[in-house]
Design a protein around this motif. Structure first.
Motif, PDB file in Angstrom:
ATOM      1  N   TRP A 156      13.869 -15.548  34.972  1.00  0.00           N
ATOM      2  CA  TRP A 156      14.423 -14.448  34.197  1.00  0.00           C
ATOM      3  C   TRP A 156      13.399 -14.015  33.161  1.00  0.00           C
ATOM      4  CZ3 TRP A 156      18.866 -12.264  35.822  1.00  0.00           C
ATOM      5  CH2 TRP A 156      19.642 -13.003  36.719  1.00  0.00           C
ATOM      6  N   TRP A 157      13.034 -12.745  33.212  1.00  0.00           N
ATOM      7  CA  TRP A 157      12.008 -12.206  32.330  1.00  0.00           C
ATOM      8  C   TRP A 157      12.648 -11.226  31.349  1.00  0.00           C
ATOM      9  CZ3 TRP A 157       7.694 -10.431  36.312  1.00  0.00           C
ATOM     10  CH2 TRP A 157       7.201 -11.568  36.984  1.00  0.00           C
ATOM     11  N   LEU A 158      12.537 -11.510  30.053  1.00  0.00           N
ATOM     12  CA  LEU A 158      12.933 -10.537  29.044  1.00  0.00           C
ATOM     13  C   LEU A 158      11.695  -9.713  28.723  1.00  0.00           C
ATOM     14  CD1 LEU A 158      15.073  -9.444  27.037  1.00  0.00           C
ATOM     15  CD2 LEU A 158      14.107 -11.021  25.347  1.00  0.00           C
ATOM     16  N   ALA A 159      11.812  -8.399  28.859  1.00  0.00           N
ATOM     17  CA  ALA A 159      10.637  -7.547  28.727  1.00  0.00           C
ATOM     18  C   ALA A 159      10.973  -6.266  27.969  1.00  0.00           C
ATOM     19  CB  ALA A 159      10.097  -7.204  30.116  1.00  0.00           C
ATOM     20  N   ARG A 160       9.913  -5.597  27.564  1.00  0.00           N
ATOM     21  CA  ARG A 160      10.058  -4.271  26.946  1.00  0.00           C
ATOM     22  C   ARG A 160       9.305  -3.261  27.801  1.00  0.00           C
ATOM     23  NH1 ARG A 160      10.288  -4.570  20.419  1.00  0.00           N
ATOM     24  NH2 ARG A 160      11.481  -2.688  20.785  1.00  0.00           N
ATOM     25  N   LEU A 161       9.920  -2.091  27.932  1.00  0.00           N
ATOM     26  CA  LEU A 161       9.241  -1.011  28.638  1.00  0.00           C
ATOM     27  C   LEU A 161       8.130  -0.465  27.754  1.00  0.00           C
ATOM     28  CD1 LEU A 161      12.291   0.924  30.112  1.00  0.00           C
ATOM     29  CD2 LEU A 161      10.883  -0.792  31.235  1.00  0.00           C
ATOM     30  N   GLY A 162       6.967  -0.219  28.345  1.00  0.00           N
ATOM     31  CA  GLY A 162       5.869   0.370  27.598  1.00  0.00           C
ATOM     32  C   GLY A 162       6.163   1.823  27.264  1.00  0.00           C
ATOM     33  N   SER A 170      12.576   0.255  25.193  1.00  0.00           N
ATOM     34  CA  SER A 170      13.815  -0.505  25.351  1.00  0.00           C
ATOM     35  C   SER A 170      13.549  -1.870  25.990  1.00  0.00           C
ATOM     36  CB  SER A 170      14.800   0.273  26.231  1.00  0.00           C
ATOM     37  OG  SER A 170      15.052   1.536  25.698  1.00  0.00           O
ATOM     38  N   PHE A 171      14.410  -2.827  25.647  1.00  0.00           N
ATOM     39  CA  PHE A 171      14.361  -4.131  26.294  1.00  0.00           C
ATOM     40  C   PHE A 171      15.044  -4.053  27.656  1.00  0.00           C
ATOM     41  CE2 PHE A 171      13.550  -5.765  22.041  1.00  0.00           C
ATOM     42  CZ  PHE A 171      12.701  -6.837  22.296  1.00  0.00           C
ATOM     43  N   VAL A 172      14.497  -4.782  28.615  1.00  0.00           N
ATOM     44  CA  VAL A 172      15.081  -4.874  29.948  1.00  0.00           C
ATOM     45  C   VAL A 172      15.035  -6.331  30.401  1.00  0.00           C
ATOM     46  CG1 VAL A 172      14.464  -2.516  30.637  1.00  0.00           C
ATOM     47  CG2 VAL A 172      12.869  -4.396  31.074  1.00  0.00           C
ATOM     48  N   MET A 173      15.893  -6.661  31.355  1.00  0.00           N
ATOM     49  CA  MET A 173      15.877  -7.994  31.952  1.00  0.00           C
ATOM     50  C   MET A 173      15.470  -7.856  33.416  1.00  0.00           C
ATOM     51  SD  MET A 173      16.385 -11.239  31.357  1.00  0.00           S
ATOM     52  CE  MET A 173      17.636 -11.450  30.082  1.00  0.00           C
ATOM     53  N   ILE A 174      14.517  -8.675  33.822  1.00  0.00           N
ATOM     54  CA  ILE A 174      14.039  -8.666  35.198  1.00  0.00           C
ATOM     55  C   ILE A 174      14.302 -10.035  35.818  1.00  0.00           C
ATOM     56  CG2 ILE A 174      12.009  -8.487  36.700  1.00  0.00           C
ATOM     57  CD1 ILE A 174      10.797  -6.639  34.570  1.00  0.00           C
ATOM     58  N   ARG A 175      14.829 -10.020  37.013  1.00  0.00           N
ATOM     59  CA  ARG A 175      15.034 -11.263  37.772  1.00  0.00           C
ATOM     60  C   ARG A 175      13.982 -11.322  38.866  1.00  0.00           C
ATOM     61  NH1 ARG A 175      17.985 -11.840  42.617  1.00  0.00           N
ATOM     62  NH2 ARG A 175      18.390 -14.010  43.185  1.00  0.00           N
ATOM     63  N   GLY A 185      15.719  -5.276  38.401  1.00  0.00           N
ATOM     64  CA  GLY A 185      16.166  -5.107  37.033  1.00  0.00           C
ATOM     65  C   GLY A 185      17.648  -5.372  36.952  1.00  0.00           C
ATOM     66  N   THR A 186      18.073  -6.189  35.986  1.00  0.00           N
ATOM     67  CA  THR A 186      19.488  -6.540  35.886  1.00  0.00           C
ATOM     68  C   THR A 186      20.167  -5.956  34.661  1.00  0.00           C
ATOM     69  OG1 THR A 186      19.054  -8.609  34.696  1.00  0.00           O
ATOM     70  CG2 THR A 186      19.057  -8.704  37.108  1.00  0.00           C
ATOM     71  N   GLY A 248      19.734  -1.260  37.520  1.00  0.00           N
ATOM     72  CA  GLY A 248      20.538  -2.389  37.064  1.00  0.00           C
ATOM     73  C   GLY A 248      21.570  -1.929  36.063  1.00  0.00           C
ATOM     74  N   ALA A 249      22.346  -2.871  35.565  1.00  0.00           N
ATOM     75  CA  ALA A 249      23.425  -2.530  34.646  1.00  0.00           C
ATOM     76  C   ALA A 249      22.860  -1.974  33.350  1.00  0.00           C
ATOM     77  CB  ALA A 249      24.259  -3.763  34.360  1.00  0.00           C
TER      78      ALA A 249
END
Length: 253
Positions: A156-162, A170-175, A185-186, A248-249
């Protein structure tokens, strides 16, 4: 910890709970009750108490911290149910860490690890078009990973869009599933949520859920450790530690 104390922990079904062990002062029970710990959690352990199931996970942590501070002020020892070896101050610091939205100390390492993984997957070849798109965005820095938590094959990767993808970053979650070699993207947080996704990641993905090791096993390990160090050769090396828009959601706060 053998003295009378109150151990705090978290269980998937019970949520935050507190276990009274030994015969601490009567004030311990009163403080727990006033902090909201007045539901039995017998499935966890005898004399365990939990909060109402309807209490938000972050509010549960705040209730636990309130109880800890009250207990410590009353002279009652507190402990980490998952890590009995921790001191009361370490337990309190851990719960304060769970509430933090500060940047992760190893964010740089997480970003490098994710970019390297994405580069390797792209070089090897990804069958899924969406996985290729996400991997390319990670490799090129359009998605910057701040934290990684692995559960078996799921990373599970917590990331920010460039800024190239989102002016608000924005923050996004990637599985990322390393067995199926698939990225998706979740979750995507509303920018108004600020840095709180870091707090969510700590609480929902990084918090300690291990069951405590029996005292007899801990004692045996303590005896074996010096022997193992003595038998190791001085030259023995240390072990190695091992999209637009993102689907994703949508998560609005």
């Amino acid at each position: 910890m053998t003295k009378p104390h109150v151990a705090f922990g978290w269980d998937y079904d019970a949520g935050e709970f507190a276990v009274i062990r030994g015969q601490p002062p009567q004030a311990a029970g009163e403080i727990l009750y006033q902090s909201g710990f007045w539901h039995r959690a017998a499935d966890v352990e005898h004399n365990a108490w939990r909060l109402r199931p309807s209490v938000d996970e972050h509010d549960q942590i705040r209730h636990a911290v309130t109880a800890m501070r009250g207990l410590m002020k009353a002279g009652v020892q507190v402990a980490n149910w998952h890590r009995p070896e921790q001191s009361p101050l370490q337990v309190l610091a851990y719960y304060e860490w769970l509430q933090s939205a500060e940047p992760f100390p190893d964010a740089g390492l997480a970003a490098v690890t994710a970019r390297s993984t994405a580069e390797l997957e792209l070089r090897t070849g990804l069958a899924d078009p969406l996985s290729r798109e996400i991997a390319a965005d990670v490799q090129d820095g359009r998605i910057v990973v701040e934290a990684i938590q692995r559960f078996d094959d799921d990373h599970w990767w917590l990331a920010r869009l460039g800024e190239q993808l989102d002016r608000d970053r924005s923050f996004v979650m990637i599985r990322y599933n390393s067995r199926d070699r698939y990225l998706s993207g979740t979750d995507r947080w509303n920018p108004s949520y600020g840095d709180l996704p870091r707090r969510d990641f700590r609480v929902l993905y990084q918090r300690d859920t291990a069951r405590p090791e029996p005292a007899s096993l801990r004692a045996a390990a303590a005896v074996r450790a010096p022997l193992a160090r003595m038998s190791a050769a001085p030259s023995t090396p240390p072990p190695r530690v091992p999209p637009d828009p993102l689907p994703g959601a949508s998560r609005s706060r």
